[in-house]
Design a protein around this motif. Sequence first.
Motif, PDB file in Angstrom:
ATOM      1  N   GLU A  97       0.821  -1.215   0.000  1.00 21.67           N
ATOM      2  CA  GLU A  97       0.000   0.000   0.000  1.00 21.67           C
ATOM      3  C   GLU A  97       0.858   1.269   0.000  1.00 21.67           C
ATOM      4  O   GLU A  97       0.412   2.335  -0.429  1.00 21.67           O
ATOM      5  N   ARG A  98       2.072   1.180   0.498  1.00 23.29           N
ATOM      6  CA  ARG A  98       2.912   2.361   0.671  1.00 23.29           C
ATOM      7  C   ARG A  98       3.927   2.558  -0.464  1.00 23.29           C
ATOM      8  O   ARG A  98       4.639   3.565  -0.480  1.00 23.29           O
ATOM      9  N   ILE A  99       4.012   1.608  -1.384  1.00 20.03           N
ATOM     10  CA  ILE A  99       5.101   1.645  -2.365  1.00 20.03           C
ATOM     11  C   ILE A  99       4.988   2.832  -3.312  1.00 20.03           C
ATOM     12  O   ILE A  99       5.961   3.569  -3.539  1.00 20.03           O
ATOM     13  N   GLU A 100       3.806   3.052  -3.868  1.00 23.06           N
ATOM     14  CA  GLU A 100       3.704   4.069  -4.924  1.00 23.06           C
ATOM     15  C   GLU A 100       4.037   5.472  -4.417  1.00 23.06           C
ATOM     16  O   GLU A 100       4.572   6.294  -5.182  1.00 23.06           O
ATOM     17  N   ALA A 101       3.771   5.735  -3.152  1.00 20.92           N
ATOM     18  CA  ALA A 101       4.098   7.056  -2.605  1.00 20.92           C
ATOM     19  C   ALA A 101       5.607   7.293  -2.569  1.00 20.92           C
ATOM     20  O   ALA A 101       6.050   8.448  -2.500  1.00 20.92           O
ATOM     21  N   ALA A 102       6.392   6.225  -2.611  1.00 19.43           N
ATOM     22  CA  ALA A 102       7.850   6.354  -2.539  1.00 19.43           C
ATOM     23  C   ALA A 102       8.514   6.371  -3.916  1.00 19.43           C
ATOM     24  O   ALA A 102       9.725   6.569  -4.013  1.00 19.43           O
ATOM     25  N   ILE A 103       7.745   6.169  -4.986  1.00 20.26           N
ATOM     26  CA  ILE A 103       8.312   6.129  -6.333  1.00 20.26           C
ATOM     27  C   ILE A 103       8.605   7.551  -6.813  1.00 20.26           C
ATOM     28  O   ILE A 103       7.780   8.459  -6.673  1.00 20.26           O
ATOM     29  N   SER A 104       9.806   7.724  -7.362  1.00 20.01           N
ATOM     30  CA  SER A 104      10.204   9.010  -7.933  1.00 20.01           C
ATOM     31  C   SER A 104      10.688   8.776  -9.360  1.00 20.01           C
ATOM     32  O   SER A 104      10.708   7.645  -9.857  1.00 20.01           O
ATOM     33  N   ASP A 105      11.129   9.839 -10.015  1.00 23.90           N
ATOM     34  CA  ASP A 105      11.643   9.677 -11.377  1.00 23.90           C
ATOM     35  C   ASP A 105      13.010   9.002 -11.389  1.00 23.90           C
ATOM     36  O   ASP A 105      13.548   8.694 -12.465  1.00 23.90           O
ATOM     37  N   ARG A 106      13.571   8.744 -10.210  1.00 23.99           N
ATOM     38  CA  ARG A 106      14.854   8.043 -10.115  1.00 23.99           C
ATOM     39  C   ARG A 106      14.684   6.562  -9.759  1.00 23.99           C
ATOM     40  O   ARG A 106      15.659   5.816  -9.746  1.00 23.99           O
ATOM     41  N   THR A 107      13.465   6.137  -9.458  1.00 24.16           N
ATOM     42  CA  THR A 107      13.226   4.756  -9.038  1.00 24.16           C
ATOM     43  C   THR A 107      13.419   3.809 -10.217  1.00 24.16           C
ATOM     44  O   THR A 107      12.865   4.025 -11.300  1.00 24.16           O
ATOM     45  N   ARG A 108      14.179   2.755  -9.989  1.00 19.35           N
ATOM     46  CA  ARG A 108      14.444   1.784 -11.049  1.00 19.35           C
ATOM     47  C   ARG A 108      13.931   0.382 -10.726  1.00 19.35           C
ATOM     48  O   ARG A 108      13.751  -0.424 -11.635  1.00 19.35           O
ATOM     49  N   ALA A 109      13.746   0.092  -9.436  1.00 26.33           N
ATOM     50  CA  ALA A 109      13.373  -1.276  -9.083  1.00 26.33           C
ATOM     51  C   ALA A 109      12.704  -1.314  -7.718  1.00 26.33           C
ATOM     52  O   ALA A 109      12.852  -0.392  -6.907  1.00 26.33           O
ATOM     53  N   ILE A 110      11.980  -2.399  -7.483  1.00 25.97           N
ATOM     54  CA  ILE A 110      11.428  -2.732  -6.169  1.00 25.97           C
ATOM     55  C   ILE A 110      12.093  -4.022  -5.723  1.00 25.97           C
ATOM     56  O   ILE A 110      12.204  -4.981  -6.495  1.00 25.97           O
ATOM     57  N   LEU A 111      12.536  -4.033  -4.460  1.00 28.40           N
ATOM     58  CA  LEU A 111      13.258  -5.185  -3.926  1.00 28.40           C
ATOM     59  C   LEU A 111      12.534  -5.679  -2.662  1.00 28.40           C
ATOM     60  O   LEU A 111      12.894  -5.313  -1.551  1.00 28.40           O
ATOM     61  N   PRO A 112      11.494  -6.506  -2.823  1.00 30.67           N
ATOM     62  CA  PRO A 112      10.785  -7.035  -1.653  1.00 30.67           C
ATOM     63  C   PRO A 112      11.561  -8.186  -1.011  1.00 30.67           C
ATOM     64  O   PRO A 112      12.320  -8.896  -1.683  1.00 30.67           O
ATOM     65  N   VAL A 113      11.351  -8.366   0.284  1.00 34.63           N
ATOM     66  CA  VAL A 113      11.973  -9.451   1.050  1.00 34.63           C
ATOM     67  C   VAL A 113      10.863 -10.336   1.611  1.00 34.63           C
ATOM     68  O   VAL A 113       9.953  -9.847   2.281  1.00 34.63           O
ATOM     69  N   HIS A 114      10.944 -11.627   1.358  1.00 35.94           N
ATOM     70  CA  HIS A 114       9.947 -12.573   1.865  1.00 35.94           C
ATOM     71  C   HIS A 114      10.350 -12.968   3.299  1.00 35.94           C
ATOM     72  O   HIS A 114      10.972 -14.005   3.536  1.00 35.94           O
ATOM     73  N   LEU A 115       9.979 -12.123   4.253  1.00 38.66           N
ATOM     74  CA  LEU A 115      10.493 -12.198   5.613  1.00 38.66           C
ATOM     75  C   LEU A 115      10.036 -13.462   6.333  1.00 38.66           C
ATOM     76  O   LEU A 115       8.845 -13.800   6.317  1.00 38.66           O
ATOM     77  N   TYR A 116      10.988 -14.107   6.998  1.00 35.07           N
ATOM     78  CA  TYR A 116      10.781 -15.315   7.813  1.00 35.07           C
ATOM     79  C   TYR A 116      10.383 -16.538   6.978  1.00 35.07           C
ATOM     80  O   TYR A 116      10.324 -17.650   7.497  1.00 35.07           O
ATOM     81  N   GLY A 117      10.063 -16.346   5.692  1.00 29.95           N
ATOM     82  CA  GLY A 117       9.582 -17.440   4.852  1.00 29.95           C
ATOM     83  C   GLY A 117       8.189 -17.220   4.316  1.00 29.95           C
ATOM     84  O   GLY A 117       7.660 -18.059   3.576  1.00 29.95           O
ATOM     85  N   LEU A 118       7.557 -16.082   4.673  1.00 30.66           N
ATOM     86  CA  LEU A 118       6.231 -15.737   4.159  1.00 30.66           C
ATOM     87  C   LEU A 118       6.391 -14.803   2.962  1.00 30.66           C
ATOM     88  O   LEU A 118       6.977 -13.726   3.082  1.00 30.66           O
ATOM     89  N   MET A 119       5.845 -15.182   1.829  1.00 27.61           N
ATOM     90  CA  MET A 119       5.975 -14.357   0.635  1.00 27.61           C
ATOM     91  C   MET A 119       5.217 -13.042   0.764  1.00 27.61           C
ATOM     92  O   MET A 119       4.139 -12.976   1.359  1.00 27.61           O
ATOM     93  N   CYS A 120       5.784 -12.002   0.181  1.00 28.20           N
ATOM     94  CA  CYS A 120       5.075 -10.733   0.025  1.00 28.20           C
ATOM     95  C   CYS A 120       3.933 -10.907  -0.962  1.00 28.20           C
ATOM     96  O   CYS A 120       3.818 -11.926  -1.654  1.00 28.20           O
TER      97      CYS A 120
END
Length: 377
Positions: free
Chosen positions: A111-134
Amino acid sequence: MNKVEFYRHHLEQEEIDSITAALGGIFLTAGPLTRRFEAEFADYLGCRAVVGVYSCTSALFLCLKAFGIGPGDEVITTPMTFVATANAVLETGARPIFVDVEPGTGNLDAERIEAAISDRTRAILPVHLYGLMCDMRRIRAIADRHRLRVIEDAAHCVEGTRAGVRPGELGDAACFSFYATKNLTSGEGGAISVNDPELAAELKLMRSHGIDRDAADRYSGAYRHWDMVRMGYKLNMFDLQAALLLPQLAKIEGRLARRREIARRYRGALTALPGVELPREIEDSVHAHHLFTIWVDPEHRDTILSGLEAAGIGVAVNYRALHLLTHYRERFGFKPGDFPVAESIGARTISLPFYPKMSDSEVDRVIEAVGVLSRES
């Protein structure tokens, strides 16, 4: 009474025999066993190609470089992760842009990702924490809208699925860890899964100095001159790592079943304890069960940690919020309150012993010790 270690590996005679055989062969570096592991791991994941590398950190770095990410670029990621995730971004010259996490899971909050996107953003790097997928369907949709790459940090999540999606299925690449405590281990090691054969070929060049013939090719058949065709690095997997990993692949589902059983015992006993919260489980997901963490009152977390250690229980903290570690505070000026959900989880987290070799009596000892300390806090 013997200590319940935080982690014990599950390497058996089959793994010992495999690495002994490898030591008696010609190739110690990347050779036929590395290629065999890449093929078998790709088959397990259901992807088109796997590239074996030295570590998950190497995998993240190579993917970022392969996608042309460097100085002036930004990569959106999570502050609730091991330092390697963001460090790999810094190593390219780009900047990690942190986005806060879901309060129930610790995973990157889509829900919070798009607010952080700028014209310099090139990638999203999610982490599947503890073993639960994003939530990869949502993350992929966001990336497509903004023409961004998705590189999954799947260091915790070889076996996981969510809504029918596996690691690497929707991302441009997924990066895996075979570190000493991981569900598949070679002490150190990593891999990249991709579904683009041209990207796989590029990554194989990059992992081995940028030269167009790897060791197995150079020393098989008639000699042929090789060429360096692009900038590369020394980050390849080698056959001794592959020799340890190959026998474990056949056992991975059985060991997941044992970790799942231990997780059920923990959840059943710890859920009702005063002051103890457990990360939320997600419907239509298969949890890889790499880590089992509890969240406690931050005022008592370190006291409970010390009490568990005094009771002979190995513990860890996975993780404190990354942006508040010294280097990131001093370099970027982060301060408490910047990412409050990650900070709250980081201040409350305790990771408990969690591995297939744990006996039921050891699990019971952990449960009893947590119960005593939570009621005393």
